[in-house]
Design a protein around this motif. Sequence first.
Motif, PDB file in Angstrom:
ATOM      1  N   ALA A  17       0.980  -1.176  -0.024  1.00 45.75           N
ATOM      2  CA  ALA A  17      -0.031   0.105  -0.161  1.00 45.75           C
ATOM      3  C   ALA A  17       0.910   1.092  -0.173  1.00 45.75           C
ATOM      4  O   ALA A  17       1.381   1.699   1.023  1.00 45.75           O
ATOM      5  CB  ALA A  17      -0.860   0.073   1.389  1.00 45.75           C
ATOM      6  N   LYS A  70      -7.166   2.853   1.613  1.00 45.45           N
ATOM      7  CA  LYS A  70      -8.665   1.949   1.663  1.00 45.45           C
ATOM      8  C   LYS A  70      -8.676   0.986   0.443  1.00 45.45           C
ATOM      9  O   LYS A  70      -9.220  -0.064   0.930  1.00 45.45           O
ATOM     10  CB  LYS A  70      -9.873   3.145   1.740  1.00 45.45           C
ATOM     11  N   LEU A 116      -6.192  -2.056   0.977  1.00 44.09           N
ATOM     12  CA  LEU A 116      -6.935  -3.016   2.046  1.00 44.09           C
ATOM     13  C   LEU A 116      -8.144  -3.682   1.342  1.00 44.09           C
ATOM     14  O   LEU A 116      -8.106  -4.876   1.590  1.00 44.09           O
ATOM     15  CB  LEU A 116      -7.388  -2.145   3.191  1.00 44.09           C
ATOM     16  N   SER A 122      -8.090  -7.817   0.801  1.00 41.31           N
ATOM     17  CA  SER A 122      -8.862  -8.736   1.750  1.00 41.31           C
ATOM     18  C   SER A 122      -9.797  -9.656   0.334  1.00 41.31           C
ATOM     19  O   SER A 122      -9.839 -10.825   0.603  1.00 41.31           O
ATOM     20  CB  SER A 122     -10.078  -7.884   2.127  1.00 41.31           C
ATOM     21  N   ILE A 163      -0.369  -7.004   4.729  1.00 43.86           N
ATOM     22  CA  ILE A 163      -0.401  -5.814   3.757  1.00 43.86           C
ATOM     23  C   ILE A 163       0.941  -4.954   4.485  1.00 43.86           C
ATOM     24  O   ILE A 163       0.886  -4.716   5.530  1.00 43.86           O
ATOM     25  CB  ILE A 163      -1.751  -4.797   3.711  1.00 43.86           C
ATOM     26  N   LYS A 210       0.867  -5.277   8.575  1.00 41.02           N
ATOM     27  CA  LYS A 210      -0.311  -5.585   8.921  1.00 41.02           C
ATOM     28  C   LYS A 210      -0.773  -7.039   8.741  1.00 41.02           C
ATOM     29  O   LYS A 210      -0.710  -7.360   7.706  1.00 41.02           O
ATOM     30  CB  LYS A 210      -1.471  -4.384   8.461  1.00 41.02           C
ATOM     31  N   LEU A 234      -3.399  -9.252   8.270  1.00 37.30           N
ATOM     32  CA  LEU A 234      -4.809  -9.101   7.860  1.00 37.30           C
ATOM     33  C   LEU A 234      -5.673 -10.028   8.462  1.00 37.30           C
ATOM     34  O   LEU A 234      -7.035  -9.994   8.824  1.00 37.30           O
ATOM     35  CB  LEU A 234      -4.815  -9.446   6.438  1.00 37.30           C
ATOM     36  N   GLN A 291      -0.570  -4.945  13.822  1.00 40.42           N
ATOM     37  CA  GLN A 291       0.208  -4.014  12.940  1.00 40.42           C
ATOM     38  C   GLN A 291       1.493  -3.646  13.590  1.00 40.42           C
ATOM     39  O   GLN A 291       1.468  -3.404  14.840  1.00 40.42           O
ATOM     40  CB  GLN A 291      -0.466  -2.891  12.651  1.00 40.42           C
TER      41      GLN A 291
END
Length: 410
Positions: free
Chosen positions: A327, A360, A363, A367, A374, A390, A392, A397
């Motif tokens: 990300a 956003k 993420l 998913s 991530i 992080k 998931l 995190q």
Amino acid sequence: MKIKPIRGTHDLFGDEIKKFNKVVFEVKANARKFGFNELITPIFESSELFKKPLGEHSDVVLKEMYTFRDRNEDEITLRPEYTTPMIRAAISNGLLNNLPAKFFGTGQMFRRERPQKGRYRQFNQINFENFGSDDFFADIEIINVANTILNKILPNKKITLHLNTLGSRENLKNYKNILSKFFNDNKNFLSSESIDKINSNPLRILDSKNIEDKNIIEKSPKLIELISKSDLKLYEEIKNSLIDLNISIYEDLNLVRGLDYYCHTVFEFKTDEIGSQDTLIGGGRYNGLIKTIGGKDIPGVGWAGGIERIMLLMKNIKPEEKDIHLAIQEPTLKKHALKIYDILIKNNFNVYWNYKYNLKKSLSIASEKNAEYIVIIGEKENMNNNFSVKNLSTGEQKILDLNNIIDYLK
């Protein structure tokens, strides 16, 4: 204009390609255990390779082969099955000098049949062949290979081994004549499709799925009644050996297989979970076939399995590798992101970035793809020369630098 796939063909992607790769993996892994060597042949051959061995009056030769002439006017056929090409390859390359010669292969076959569930015009097939041994242990081994592979791919599935013996080729020839006479005497009770086969290929009537044929088939002469005592003794030894290997058997006296080259042992692994195309693997002994194709007069035994049919019984496969999504929050942070991208790839992680600078959205895609982690690269991470990772699954995190991030992910 939107171009559609040709009828009877299909594309493999997503979960289906994972299933396909699982089948091929298990085939290759178990081939090594049983001492079979891989052999890959061209997908087209001279048409003469198939016509006589498969039977001039077989449905495959008469109706199903994709045959064409090339610029030199040579008649060429896309391979409808794999046994004869593998024999041709073994002869052409001098692979029959040290016997037994044991080979396997996976590849695409082509038959112009009516498409339905589990049956395509272009399909993928597995083949195992043992050239050069008349010992019944070769029959046992080839069946055991098939049983082992199916148990690896489809544990806890109910798959039944159907078994029969055809006896010698001469015995089979006499049986065909008897069968033709019987069906001619009862043709008023047969389907039109079966009537067409009475004189050319009466054995195929025994495999008819047509309801109106069933009653006559049940009353037809049984091949087992014509088989010699020595051939029956051999059949008993094979059955007992399979039982010793804890392989359950269903004796199917109408099982003959569809091609002319079979004799003695024939078998099919069947399921009742995928409809009318219920045979996953089928094969048997084909003594005399190698000589017919131009090789030595040596025996052979083998089988073919439909990969697509096996896939119909498989569950979706969960990925074993850890998928990691990046990300990157700003275009200016790509240089910092490249550090983690490079080290993750070199350590055999699967890495994905959606080329969007939106946490956003990243993420959400992570998913959807069931990623495990991530890695977030923001301005703060860039300044401190570290990364936010992080989990998931747990939501945990952590802030990590390049020196310890791989240990954490592993």
